[in-house]
Design a protein around this motif. Structure first.
Motif, PDB file in Angstrom:
ATOM      1  N   LEU A  36       0.910  -1.372   0.027  1.00 32.20           N
ATOM      2  CA  LEU A  36       0.050   0.005   0.076  1.00 32.20           C
ATOM      3  C   LEU A  36       0.760   1.118  -0.122  1.00 32.20           C
ATOM      4  CD1 LEU A  36      -2.734  -1.161   2.677  1.00 32.20           C
ATOM      5  CD2 LEU A  36      -2.859  -0.881  -0.086  1.00 32.20           C
ATOM      6  N   ALA A  37       2.048   1.244   0.607  1.00 33.00           N
ATOM      7  CA  ALA A  37       2.877   2.457   0.644  1.00 33.00           C
ATOM      8  C   ALA A  37       3.718   2.424  -0.584  1.00 33.00           C
ATOM      9  CB  ALA A  37       3.757   2.097   1.962  1.00 33.00           C
ATOM     10  N   GLY A  38       3.466   1.716  -1.523  1.00 32.15           N
ATOM     11  CA  GLY A  38       4.408   1.817  -2.812  1.00 32.15           C
ATOM     12  C   GLY A  38       5.865   1.460  -2.802  1.00 32.15           C
ATOM     13  N   VAL A  39       6.104   0.546  -1.619  1.00 29.33           N
ATOM     14  CA  VAL A  39       7.615   0.223  -1.622  1.00 29.33           C
ATOM     15  C   VAL A  39       8.102  -0.090  -3.023  1.00 29.33           C
ATOM     16  CG1 VAL A  39       9.622  -1.359  -0.518  1.00 29.33           C
ATOM     17  CG2 VAL A  39       7.450  -0.244   0.812  1.00 29.33           C
ATOM     18  N   PRO A  40       9.358   0.452  -3.536  1.00 27.23           N
ATOM     19  CA  PRO A  40       9.736   0.204  -4.950  1.00 27.23           C
ATOM     20  C   PRO A  40       9.892  -1.446  -5.142  1.00 27.23           C
ATOM     21  CG  PRO A  40      11.122   1.834  -3.864  1.00 27.23           C
ATOM     22  CD  PRO A  40      10.250   1.496  -2.685  1.00 27.23           C
ATOM     23  N   MET A  41      10.187  -2.236  -4.132  1.00 21.50           N
ATOM     24  CA  MET A  41      10.375  -3.800  -4.837  1.00 21.50           C
ATOM     25  C   MET A  41       9.076  -4.188  -4.844  1.00 21.50           C
ATOM     26  SD  MET A  41      12.095  -6.795  -2.313  1.00 21.50           S
ATOM     27  CE  MET A  41      10.528  -7.104  -1.443  1.00 21.50           C
ATOM     28  N   MET A  42       7.899  -3.807  -4.190  1.00 24.02           N
ATOM     29  CA  MET A  42       6.797  -4.094  -4.483  1.00 24.02           C
ATOM     30  C   MET A  42       6.129  -3.698  -5.767  1.00 24.02           C
ATOM     31  SD  MET A  42       5.840  -6.318  -1.843  1.00 24.02           S
ATOM     32  CE  MET A  42       6.233  -6.696  -0.273  1.00 24.02           C
ATOM     33  N   VAL A  43       6.224  -2.435  -6.107  1.00 25.73           N
ATOM     34  CA  VAL A  43       5.895  -1.809  -7.399  1.00 25.73           C
ATOM     35  C   VAL A  43       6.227  -2.482  -8.535  1.00 25.73           C
ATOM     36  CG1 VAL A  43       5.986   0.198  -8.837  1.00 25.73           C
ATOM     37  CG2 VAL A  43       5.551   0.484  -6.427  1.00 25.73           C
ATOM     38  N   GLU A  44       7.836  -3.098  -8.597  1.00 22.07           N
ATOM     39  CA  GLU A  44       8.505  -3.883  -9.432  1.00 22.07           C
ATOM     40  C   GLU A  44       7.721  -5.219  -9.407  1.00 22.07           C
ATOM     41  OE1 GLU A  44      12.901  -5.536 -10.279  1.00 22.07           O
ATOM     42  OE2 GLU A  44      12.647  -3.456  -9.382  1.00 22.07           O
ATOM     43  N   SER A  45       7.647  -5.676  -8.438  1.00 18.64           N
ATOM     44  CA  SER A  45       6.971  -7.127  -8.370  1.00 18.64           C
ATOM     45  C   SER A  45       5.745  -7.137  -9.262  1.00 18.64           C
ATOM     46  CB  SER A  45       6.855  -7.725  -7.015  1.00 18.64           C
ATOM     47  OG  SER A  45       8.241  -7.932  -6.420  1.00 18.64           O
ATOM     48  N   PHE A  46       4.798  -6.208  -8.938  1.00 17.90           N
ATOM     49  CA  PHE A  46       3.748  -6.277  -9.640  1.00 17.90           C
ATOM     50  C   PHE A  46       3.506  -5.585 -10.962  1.00 17.90           C
ATOM     51  CE2 PHE A  46       2.321  -6.820  -5.200  1.00 17.90           C
ATOM     52  CZ  PHE A  46       1.079  -7.867  -5.290  1.00 17.90           C
ATOM     53  N   GLU A  47       4.496  -5.161 -11.252  1.00 16.12           N
ATOM     54  CA  GLU A  47       4.818  -4.866 -12.608  1.00 16.12           C
ATOM     55  C   GLU A  47       5.136  -5.859 -13.550  1.00 16.12           C
ATOM     56  OE1 GLU A  47       4.375  -2.107 -15.482  1.00 16.12           O
ATOM     57  OE2 GLU A  47       4.565  -1.289 -13.282  1.00 16.12           O
ATOM     58  N   HIS A  48       6.019  -6.767 -12.585  1.00 15.56           N
ATOM     59  CA  HIS A  48       6.427  -8.047 -13.656  1.00 15.56           C
ATOM     60  C   HIS A  48       5.129  -8.987 -13.743  1.00 15.56           C
ATOM     61  CE1 HIS A  48      10.611  -8.215 -13.844  1.00 15.56           C
ATOM     62  NE2 HIS A  48      10.813  -7.728 -12.577  1.00 15.56           N
ATOM     63  N   LEU A  49       4.124  -8.928 -13.047  1.00 17.67           N
ATOM     64  CA  LEU A  49       2.832  -9.771 -13.157  1.00 17.67           C
ATOM     65  C   LEU A  49       2.146  -9.225 -14.376  1.00 17.67           C
ATOM     66  CD1 LEU A  49       1.331  -9.988  -9.494  1.00 17.67           C
ATOM     67  CD2 LEU A  49       2.180 -11.825 -10.903  1.00 17.67           C
ATOM     68  N   GLY A  50       1.904  -7.923 -14.716  1.00 16.84           N
ATOM     69  CA  GLY A  50       1.432  -7.349 -15.737  1.00 16.84           C
ATOM     70  C   GLY A  50      -0.015  -7.126 -15.565  1.00 16.84           C
ATOM     71  N   LEU A  51      -0.529  -7.037 -14.370  1.00 19.41           N
ATOM     72  CA  LEU A  51      -2.033  -7.095 -13.959  1.00 19.41           C
ATOM     73  C   LEU A  51      -2.323  -5.344 -13.830  1.00 19.41           C
ATOM     74  CD1 LEU A  51      -2.847 -10.044 -11.982  1.00 19.41           C
ATOM     75  CD2 LEU A  51      -3.394  -9.570 -14.124  1.00 19.41           C
ATOM     76  N   GLY A  52      -1.062  -4.695 -13.599  1.00 17.66           N
ATOM     77  CA  GLY A  52      -1.282  -3.178 -13.424  1.00 17.66           C
ATOM     78  C   GLY A  52      -1.204  -3.073 -11.560  1.00 17.66           C
ATOM     79  N   GLN A  53      -0.724  -1.818 -11.188  1.00 20.55           N
ATOM     80  CA  GLN A  53      -0.426  -1.164 -10.023  1.00 20.55           C
ATOM     81  C   GLN A  53      -1.901  -1.499  -8.950  1.00 20.55           C
ATOM     82  OE1 GLN A  53       2.334  -1.086  -8.551  1.00 20.55           O
ATOM     83  NE2 GLN A  53       3.085  -1.987 -10.429  1.00 20.55           N
ATOM     84  N   TRP A  54      -3.053  -1.493  -9.716  1.00 16.68           N
ATOM     85  CA  TRP A  54      -4.369  -1.524  -8.832  1.00 16.68           C
ATOM     86  C   TRP A  54      -4.405  -2.829  -8.182  1.00 16.68           C
ATOM     87  CZ3 TRP A  54      -7.513  -5.586  -9.646  1.00 16.68           C
ATOM     88  CH2 TRP A  54      -7.367  -6.259 -10.737  1.00 16.68           C
ATOM     89  N   PHE A  55      -3.770  -3.946  -8.866  1.00 14.83           N
ATOM     90  CA  PHE A  55      -3.757  -5.386  -8.175  1.00 14.83           C
ATOM     91  C   PHE A  55      -2.821  -5.334  -6.898  1.00 14.83           C
ATOM     92  CE2 PHE A  55      -2.512  -9.856  -8.133  1.00 14.83           C
ATOM     93  CZ  PHE A  55      -3.804 -10.338  -7.950  1.00 14.83           C
ATOM     94  N   ARG A  56      -1.694  -4.512  -6.989  1.00 10.94           N
ATOM     95  CA  ARG A  56      -0.702  -4.131  -5.661  1.00 10.94           C
ATOM     96  C   ARG A  56      -1.901  -3.705  -4.495  1.00 10.94           C
ATOM     97  NH1 ARG A  56       1.837   0.158  -4.138  1.00 10.94           N
ATOM     98  NH2 ARG A  56       1.629   1.008  -6.287  1.00 10.94           N
ATOM     99  N   TYR A  57      -2.557  -2.752  -4.784  1.00 13.55           N
ATOM    100  CA  TYR A  57      -3.407  -2.195  -3.905  1.00 13.55           C
ATOM    101  C   TYR A  57      -4.521  -2.967  -3.229  1.00 13.55           C
ATOM    102  CZ  TYR A  57      -1.629   2.466  -5.104  1.00 13.55           C
ATOM    103  OH  TYR A  57      -0.609   3.477  -5.273  1.00 13.55           O
ATOM    104  N   VAL A  58      -5.119  -3.815  -4.312  1.00 16.40           N
ATOM    105  CA  VAL A  58      -6.197  -4.760  -3.850  1.00 16.40           C
ATOM    106  C   VAL A  58      -5.396  -5.924  -2.777  1.00 16.40           C
ATOM    107  CG1 VAL A  58      -7.415  -6.703  -4.578  1.00 16.40           C
ATOM    108  CG2 VAL A  58      -7.718  -4.437  -5.913  1.00 16.40           C
ATOM    109  N   THR A  59      -4.467  -6.422  -3.396  1.00 21.33           N
ATOM    110  CA  THR A  59      -3.529  -7.541  -2.569  1.00 21.33           C
ATOM    111  C   THR A  59      -3.214  -6.944  -1.144  1.00 21.33           C
ATOM    112  OG1 THR A  59      -2.682  -8.449  -4.597  1.00 21.33           O
ATOM    113  CG2 THR A  59      -1.560  -8.991  -2.528  1.00 21.33           C
TER     114      THR A  59
END
Length: 135
Positions: A36-59
């Motif tokens: 939720l805080a947008g830690v760069p490692m998390m942003v990058e991991s979810f970028e690899h998934l290809g689902l968009g950053q909205w999925f990071r927020y949901v997760t």
């Protein structure tokens, strides 16, 4: 005549279960908070998934909700089930999309499953209420 069967859980088991729940809640609260805080490692991991950053927020939101739920006695089984489900997704993501080992996700899945198992009476009770009301 009605007999009430009261099971007493040994103290060491209660302490062990609460220790596990607190540890697991801390891990998922930290992981969800990082997402939720947008830690760069998390942003990058979810970028690899290809689902968009909205999925990071949901997760991240679901992880925080699950962490809180396992600490609430009435919702512990459901919180454990939610977290175990998230870990299935994490395992699959690590196997097929994100570089890195799936072992931490597997361990968290197993520990979440222990919470569900320890509180399985909650799921049985809900299931009984749902299906007994419709007979």
């Amino acid at each position: 005549m009605s007999l009430t069967h009261v099971e007493t859980v040994p103290r060491w088991r209660r302490i062990g279960l609460w220790s596990l729940k607190v540890l697991l809640a801390a891990v998922f609260f930290a992981a969800g908070g990082a997402k939720l805080a947008g830690v760069p490692m998390m942003v990058e991991s979810f970028e690899h998934l290809g689902l968009g950053q909205w999925f990071r927020y949901v997760t991240g939101t679901l992880e925080v909700i699950g962490a809180v739920m396992i600490l609430l006695p009435a919702f512990a089984a459901f919180g454990g089930a939610l977290l175990a489900t998230i870990m299935v997704g994490a395992i699959l993501a690590h196997l097929f999309a994100i570089p890195g080992s799936p072992i931490p996700a597997i361990v968290l899945f197993a520990l979440s499953g222990l919470i569900v198992f320890a509180h399985r009476d909650q799921i049985e009770s809900l299931t009984r209420r749902i299906f007994d009301d419709h007979d």
